[in-house]
Design a protein around this motif. Structure first.
Motif, PDB file in Angstrom:
ATOM      1  N   ARG A  36      48.425  37.704  41.168  1.00  0.00           N
ATOM      2  CA  ARG A  36      49.431  38.771  41.224  1.00  0.00           C
ATOM      3  C   ARG A  36      49.325  39.832  40.543  1.00  0.00           C
ATOM      4  O   ARG A  36      50.047  41.066  40.748  1.00  0.00           O
ATOM      5  CB  ARG A  36      50.481  37.823  41.577  1.00  0.00           C
ATOM      6  CG  ARG A  36      51.317  37.040  42.640  1.00  0.00           C
ATOM      7  CD  ARG A  36      52.248  35.883  42.871  1.00  0.00           C
ATOM      8  NE  ARG A  36      52.104  35.703  40.679  1.00  0.00           N
ATOM      9  CZ  ARG A  36      52.255  34.571  40.861  1.00  0.00           C
ATOM     10  NH1 ARG A  36      51.127  33.101  41.880  1.00  0.00           N
ATOM     11  NH2 ARG A  36      52.617  33.527  40.110  1.00  0.00           N
ATOM     12  N   THR A  37      49.107  39.774  38.992  1.00  0.00           N
ATOM     13  CA  THR A  37      49.285  40.413  38.224  1.00  0.00           C
ATOM     14  C   THR A  37      48.335  41.582  38.444  1.00  0.00           C
ATOM     15  O   THR A  37      48.630  42.902  38.607  1.00  0.00           O
ATOM     16  CB  THR A  37      48.818  39.074  37.103  1.00  0.00           C
ATOM     17  OG1 THR A  37      49.788  39.228  37.050  1.00  0.00           O
ATOM     18  CG2 THR A  37      48.780  40.551  35.689  1.00  0.00           C
ATOM     19  N   LEU A  38      47.354  41.914  38.591  1.00  0.00           N
ATOM     20  CA  LEU A  38      46.012  42.837  39.006  1.00  0.00           C
ATOM     21  C   LEU A  38      46.628  43.346  40.136  1.00  0.00           C
ATOM     22  O   LEU A  38      46.088  44.480  40.012  1.00  0.00           O
ATOM     23  CB  LEU A  38      44.893  41.875  39.054  1.00  0.00           C
ATOM     24  CG  LEU A  38      43.993  41.526  37.608  1.00  0.00           C
ATOM     25  CD1 LEU A  38      42.924  40.405  37.999  1.00  0.00           C
ATOM     26  CD2 LEU A  38      43.795  42.206  36.900  1.00  0.00           C
ATOM     27  N   THR A  39      46.893  43.066  40.913  1.00  0.00           N
ATOM     28  CA  THR A  39      47.395  43.450  42.746  1.00  0.00           C
ATOM     29  C   THR A  39      48.462  44.749  42.028  1.00  0.00           C
ATOM     30  O   THR A  39      49.302  45.569  42.431  1.00  0.00           O
ATOM     31  CB  THR A  39      47.914  42.414  43.774  1.00  0.00           C
ATOM     32  OG1 THR A  39      47.167  41.787  44.113  1.00  0.00           O
ATOM     33  CG2 THR A  39      48.485  43.451  45.361  1.00  0.00           C
ATOM     34  N   ALA A  40      49.116  43.678  41.269  1.00  0.00           N
ATOM     35  CA  ALA A  40      50.699  44.564  40.859  1.00  0.00           C
ATOM     36  C   ALA A  40      50.090  45.818  40.140  1.00  0.00           C
ATOM     37  O   ALA A  40      50.953  46.729  40.167  1.00  0.00           O
ATOM     38  CB  ALA A  40      51.239  43.117  40.329  1.00  0.00           C
ATOM     39  N   ASP A  41      49.233  45.334  39.073  1.00  0.00           N
ATOM     40  CA  ASP A  41      48.499  46.594  38.697  1.00  0.00           C
ATOM     41  C   ASP A  41      48.384  47.458  39.206  1.00  0.00           C
ATOM     42  O   ASP A  41      47.158  48.618  38.965  1.00  0.00           O
ATOM     43  CB  ASP A  41      47.835  46.253  37.411  1.00  0.00           C
ATOM     44  CG  ASP A  41      48.654  44.941  36.483  1.00  0.00           C
ATOM     45  OD1 ASP A  41      50.426  44.904  36.703  1.00  0.00           O
ATOM     46  OD2 ASP A  41      48.258  44.034  35.272  1.00  0.00           O
ATOM     47  N   GLY A  42      47.762  47.198  40.734  1.00  0.00           N
ATOM     48  CA  GLY A  42      47.000  47.970  41.395  1.00  0.00           C
ATOM     49  C   GLY A  42      45.510  48.623  41.935  1.00  0.00           C
ATOM     50  O   GLY A  42      44.991  48.954  41.547  1.00  0.00           O
ATOM     51  N   TYR A  43      44.910  46.832  40.940  1.00  0.00           N
ATOM     52  CA  TYR A  43      43.873  46.488  41.553  1.00  0.00           C
ATOM     53  C   TYR A  43      43.289  45.571  42.486  1.00  0.00           C
ATOM     54  O   TYR A  43      44.457  44.879  43.514  1.00  0.00           O
ATOM     55  CB  TYR A  43      42.930  45.579  40.376  1.00  0.00           C
ATOM     56  CG  TYR A  43      43.368  46.309  38.809  1.00  0.00           C
ATOM     57  CD1 TYR A  43      41.802  47.260  38.575  1.00  0.00           C
ATOM     58  CD2 TYR A  43      44.047  46.664  38.189  1.00  0.00           C
ATOM     59  CE1 TYR A  43      42.223  47.188  37.068  1.00  0.00           C
ATOM     60  CE2 TYR A  43      43.958  47.133  36.464  1.00  0.00           C
ATOM     61  CZ  TYR A  43      42.894  47.303  36.791  1.00  0.00           C
ATOM     62  OH  TYR A  43      42.705  48.866  34.792  1.00  0.00           O
ATOM     63  N   GLU A  44      42.210  46.032  43.270  1.00  0.00           N
ATOM     64  CA  GLU A  44      41.916  45.006  44.266  1.00  0.00           C
ATOM     65  C   GLU A  44      40.571  44.337  44.288  1.00  0.00           C
ATOM     66  O   GLU A  44      39.202  44.688  44.047  1.00  0.00           O
ATOM     67  CB  GLU A  44      41.673  46.210  45.842  1.00  0.00           C
ATOM     68  CG  GLU A  44      41.720  45.836  46.697  1.00  0.00           C
ATOM     69  CD  GLU A  44      41.657  46.569  47.727  1.00  0.00           C
ATOM     70  OE1 GLU A  44      40.836  46.291  48.632  1.00  0.00           O
ATOM     71  OE2 GLU A  44      42.383  47.461  47.945  1.00  0.00           O
ATOM     72  N   LEU A  48      39.743  41.629  32.368  1.00  0.00           N
ATOM     73  CA  LEU A  48      39.834  39.962  32.816  1.00  0.00           C
ATOM     74  C   LEU A  48      40.522  40.016  31.523  1.00  0.00           C
ATOM     75  O   LEU A  48      41.334  38.558  32.165  1.00  0.00           O
ATOM     76  CB  LEU A  48      39.089  39.896  33.164  1.00  0.00           C
ATOM     77  CG  LEU A  48      37.944  40.491  34.447  1.00  0.00           C
ATOM     78  CD1 LEU A  48      36.889  40.346  34.901  1.00  0.00           C
ATOM     79  CD2 LEU A  48      39.416  40.066  35.184  1.00  0.00           C
ATOM     80  N   LEU A  49      40.788  40.095  30.005  1.00  0.00           N
ATOM     81  CA  LEU A  49      41.003  39.280  29.167  1.00  0.00           C
ATOM     82  C   LEU A  49      42.528  39.853  29.318  1.00  0.00           C
ATOM     83  O   LEU A  49      42.871  38.607  29.004  1.00  0.00           O
ATOM     84  CB  LEU A  49      39.973  39.938  28.015  1.00  0.00           C
ATOM     85  CG  LEU A  49      40.655  39.476  26.559  1.00  0.00           C
ATOM     86  CD1 LEU A  49      39.962  38.081  26.723  1.00  0.00           C
ATOM     87  CD2 LEU A  49      39.774  40.347  25.228  1.00  0.00           C
ATOM     88  N   ASP A  50      42.526  40.720  29.299  1.00  0.00           N
ATOM     89  CA  ASP A  50      44.213  41.362  28.971  1.00  0.00           C
ATOM     90  C   ASP A  50      44.972  39.593  29.996  1.00  0.00           C
ATOM     91  O   ASP A  50      45.788  39.427  30.068  1.00  0.00           O
ATOM     92  CB  ASP A  50      44.592  42.280  29.353  1.00  0.00           C
ATOM     93  CG  ASP A  50      46.401  42.833  29.404  1.00  0.00           C
ATOM     94  OD1 ASP A  50      47.246  42.659  28.587  1.00  0.00           O
ATOM     95  OD2 ASP A  50      46.468  43.028  30.845  1.00  0.00           O
ATOM     96  N   ALA A  51      44.532  40.116  31.631  1.00  0.00           N
ATOM     97  CA  ALA A  51      44.851  39.054  32.652  1.00  0.00           C
ATOM     98  C   ALA A  51      44.847  38.025  32.185  1.00  0.00           C
ATOM     99  O   ALA A  51      46.413  37.256  32.226  1.00  0.00           O
ATOM    100  CB  ALA A  51      43.781  39.357  33.801  1.00  0.00           C
ATOM    101  N   LEU A  52      43.901  37.147  31.330  1.00  0.00           N
ATOM    102  CA  LEU A  52      43.275  35.877  30.953  1.00  0.00           C
ATOM    103  C   LEU A  52      45.001  35.181  30.233  1.00  0.00           C
ATOM    104  O   LEU A  52      45.319  34.746  30.272  1.00  0.00           O
ATOM    105  CB  LEU A  52      42.473  35.623  30.716  1.00  0.00           C
ATOM    106  CG  LEU A  52      41.216  35.194  32.043  1.00  0.00           C
ATOM    107  CD1 LEU A  52      39.582  35.486  31.306  1.00  0.00           C
ATOM    108  CD2 LEU A  52      41.581  34.117  32.339  1.00  0.00           C
TER     109      LEU A  52
END
Length: 55
Positions: free
Chosen positions: A40-48, A5-9
């Protein structure tokens, strides 16, 4: 999970800075923009994102 989450932020922050440069002003809707970018970023990285079921 905290690191992810920190990376995504951080990635959203960098991207949003560019977005505001293009707008030429501060973005009053930044929370919506961040949420959409992170989704979008997390989904593209395979997270749900799913709701945990508590027993």
């Amino acid at each position: 999970m905290t690191e992810r989450l920190l990376d995504a932020l951080k990635r959203a922050s960098e991207a949003h800075g560019e977005h505001e440069k293009q707008l030429g002003r501060a973005d009053p809707d930044w929370p919506q923009w961040y949420a959409e970018h992170m989704t979008r970023t997390l989904t593209a990285d395979g997270y749900e994102l799913t709701r945990a079921t508590l027993s």
